[in-house]
Design a protein around this motif. Structure first.
Motif, PDB file in Angstrom:
ATOM      1  N   HIS A  50       0.827  -1.206   0.000  1.00  0.00           N
ATOM      2  CA  HIS A  50       0.000   0.000   0.000  1.00  0.00           C
ATOM      3  C   HIS A  50       0.862   1.257   0.000  1.00  0.00           C
ATOM      4  N   VAL A  51       0.352   2.304  -0.614  1.00  0.00           N
ATOM      5  CA  VAL A  51       1.097   3.565  -0.721  1.00  0.00           C
ATOM      6  C   VAL A  51       1.453   4.146   0.657  1.00  0.00           C
ATOM      7  N   GLN A  52       0.579   4.016   1.630  1.00  0.00           N
ATOM      8  CA  GLN A  52       0.868   4.550   2.963  1.00  0.00           C
ATOM      9  C   GLN A  52       2.039   3.798   3.606  1.00  0.00           C
ATOM     10  N   TYR A  53       2.075   2.496   3.408  1.00  0.00           N
ATOM     11  CA  TYR A  53       3.197   1.703   3.915  1.00  0.00           C
ATOM     12  C   TYR A  53       4.495   2.161   3.247  1.00  0.00           C
ATOM     13  N   GLY A  54       4.444   2.361   1.949  1.00  0.00           N
ATOM     14  CA  GLY A  54       5.614   2.828   1.213  1.00  0.00           C
ATOM     15  C   GLY A  54       6.077   4.203   1.648  1.00  0.00           C
ATOM     16  N   ARG A  55       5.134   5.068   1.947  1.00  0.00           N
ATOM     17  CA  ARG A  55       5.464   6.429   2.391  1.00  0.00           C
ATOM     18  C   ARG A  55       6.219   6.392   3.723  1.00  0.00           C
ATOM     19  N   VAL A  56       5.721   5.612   4.670  1.00  0.00           N
ATOM     20  CA  VAL A  56       6.376   5.513   5.979  1.00  0.00           C
ATOM     21  C   VAL A  56       7.742   4.841   5.832  1.00  0.00           C
ATOM     22  N   LEU A  57       7.805   3.814   5.011  1.00  0.00           N
ATOM     23  CA  LEU A  57       9.064   3.130   4.772  1.00  0.00           C
ATOM     24  C   LEU A  57      10.106   4.106   4.219  1.00  0.00           C
ATOM     25  N   GLY A  58       9.668   5.004   3.343  1.00  0.00           N
ATOM     26  CA  GLY A  58      10.566   6.012   2.785  1.00  0.00           C
ATOM     27  C   GLY A  58      11.101   6.952   3.849  1.00  0.00           C
ATOM     28  N   TYR A  59      10.255   7.360   4.767  1.00  0.00           N
ATOM     29  CA  TYR A  59      10.752   8.259   5.808  1.00  0.00           C
ATOM     30  C   TYR A  59      11.641   7.522   6.800  1.00  0.00           C
ATOM     31  N   LEU A  60      11.363   6.257   7.013  1.00  0.00           N
ATOM     32  CA  LEU A  60      12.263   5.465   7.846  1.00  0.00           C
ATOM     33  C   LEU A  60      13.642   5.402   7.184  1.00  0.00           C
ATOM     34  N   GLY A  61      13.649   5.241   5.868  1.00  0.00           N
ATOM     35  CA  GLY A  61      14.912   5.273   5.124  1.00  0.00           C
ATOM     36  C   GLY A  61      15.612   6.605   5.259  1.00  0.00           C
ATOM     37  N   LYS A  62      14.848   7.686   5.181  1.00  0.00           N
ATOM     38  CA  LYS A  62      15.441   9.018   5.347  1.00  0.00           C
ATOM     39  C   LYS A  62      16.039   9.176   6.740  1.00  0.00           C
ATOM     40  N   THR A  63      15.386   8.601   7.738  1.00  0.00           N
ATOM     41  CA  THR A  63      15.896   8.668   9.107  1.00  0.00           C
ATOM     42  C   THR A  63      17.245   7.965   9.209  1.00  0.00           C
ATOM     43  N   TYR A  64      17.347   6.793   8.599  1.00  0.00           N
ATOM     44  CA  TYR A  64      18.638   6.104   8.580  1.00  0.00           C
ATOM     45  C   TYR A  64      19.686   6.922   7.833  1.00  0.00           C
ATOM     46  N   LEU A  65      19.269   7.595   6.772  1.00  0.00           N
ATOM     47  CA  LEU A  65      20.185   8.455   6.023  1.00  0.00           C
ATOM     48  C   LEU A  65      20.692   9.599   6.898  1.00  0.00           C
ATOM     49  N   LEU A  66      19.779  10.250   7.606  1.00  0.00           N
ATOM     50  CA  LEU A  66      20.163  11.341   8.509  1.00  0.00           C
ATOM     51  C   LEU A  66      21.119  10.849   9.599  1.00  0.00           C
ATOM     52  N   GLU A  67      20.938   9.602   9.989  1.00  0.00           N
ATOM     53  CA  GLU A  67      21.764   9.002  11.035  1.00  0.00           C
ATOM     54  C   GLU A  67      23.127   8.557  10.495  1.00  0.00           C
ATOM     55  N   GLY A  68      23.270   8.568   9.165  1.00  0.00           N
ATOM     56  CA  GLY A  68      24.535   8.165   8.558  1.00  0.00           C
ATOM     57  C   GLY A  68      24.644   6.681   8.275  1.00  0.00           C
ATOM     58  N   LYS A  69      23.548   5.952   8.385  1.00  0.00           N
ATOM     59  CA  LYS A  69      23.534   4.506   8.124  1.00  0.00           C
ATOM     60  C   LYS A  69      23.073   4.282   6.689  1.00  0.00           C
ATOM     61  N   LEU A  70      24.026   4.413   5.774  1.00  0.00           N
ATOM     62  CA  LEU A  70      23.717   4.478   4.346  1.00  0.00           C
ATOM     63  C   LEU A  70      23.179   3.174   3.768  1.00  0.00           C
ATOM     64  N   ASP A  71      23.697   2.036   4.184  1.00  0.00           N
ATOM     65  CA  ASP A  71      23.219   0.765   3.637  1.00  0.00           C
ATOM     66  C   ASP A  71      21.751   0.524   3.986  1.00  0.00           C
ATOM     67  N   GLN A  72      21.400   0.731   5.262  1.00  0.00           N
ATOM     68  CA  GLN A  72      20.010   0.550   5.668  1.00  0.00           C
ATOM     69  C   GLN A  72      19.106   1.560   4.968  1.00  0.00           C
ATOM     70  N   ALA A  73      19.587   2.796   4.848  1.00  0.00           N
ATOM     71  CA  ALA A  73      18.810   3.844   4.184  1.00  0.00           C
ATOM     72  C   ALA A  73      18.546   3.469   2.732  1.00  0.00           C
ATOM     73  N   ASP A  74      19.578   3.034   2.037  1.00  0.00           N
ATOM     74  CA  ASP A  74      19.427   2.681   0.625  1.00  0.00           C
ATOM     75  C   ASP A  74      18.412   1.558   0.450  1.00  0.00           C
ATOM     76  N   ASN A  75      18.501   0.542   1.270  1.00  0.00           N
ATOM     77  CA  ASN A  75      17.591  -0.595   1.193  1.00  0.00           C
ATOM     78  C   ASN A  75      16.135  -0.152   1.388  1.00  0.00           C
ATOM     79  N   LEU A  76      15.888   0.629   2.425  1.00  0.00           N
ATOM     80  CA  LEU A  76      14.528   1.075   2.722  1.00  0.00           C
ATOM     81  C   LEU A  76      14.000   2.038   1.661  1.00  0.00           C
ATOM     82  N   LEU A  77      14.846   2.927   1.199  1.00  0.00           N
ATOM     83  CA  LEU A  77      14.414   3.888   0.176  1.00  0.00           C
ATOM     84  C   LEU A  77      14.101   3.187  -1.139  1.00  0.00           C
TER      85      LEU A  77
END
Length: 93
Positions: A50-77
């Protein structure tokens, strides 16, 4: 009897927006916890495609990106983008 209260999705929305706020102020642990709660509700209510699930998953990826955890961020994004593209919302978020 209902499996979830009528406002169950509102909890997911609230967790999502609070997660964004926590990430923006640098509280990544709290942000990830809140975004995970939101994901679980959306998954139970709508499923993982669902689009809402994807939207939240994207922000979770952005959070990992902000934290500097690039591999996890890339996977989630990447997962988020796949979901949003399937739902024809790839450019919306």
């Amino acid at each position: 009897k209902q499996a979830h209260p009528e406002n169950y999705i509102r909890f997911a929305e609230s967790y999502y927006f609070l997660g964004i706020l926590k990430a923006e102020v640098g509280d990544y642990k709290a942000a990830k916890n809140l975004l995970d709660k939101s994901l679980k509700i959306y998954e139970k209510s709508y499923g993982k495609e669902h689009v809402q699930y994807g939207r939240v998953l994207g922000y979770l990826g952005k959070t990992y990106l902000l934290e500097g955890k690039l591999d996890q961020a890339d996977n989630l994004l990447q997962k988020s983008l796949e979901i949003l593209d399937k739902n024809e919302h790839g450019d919306a978020y």
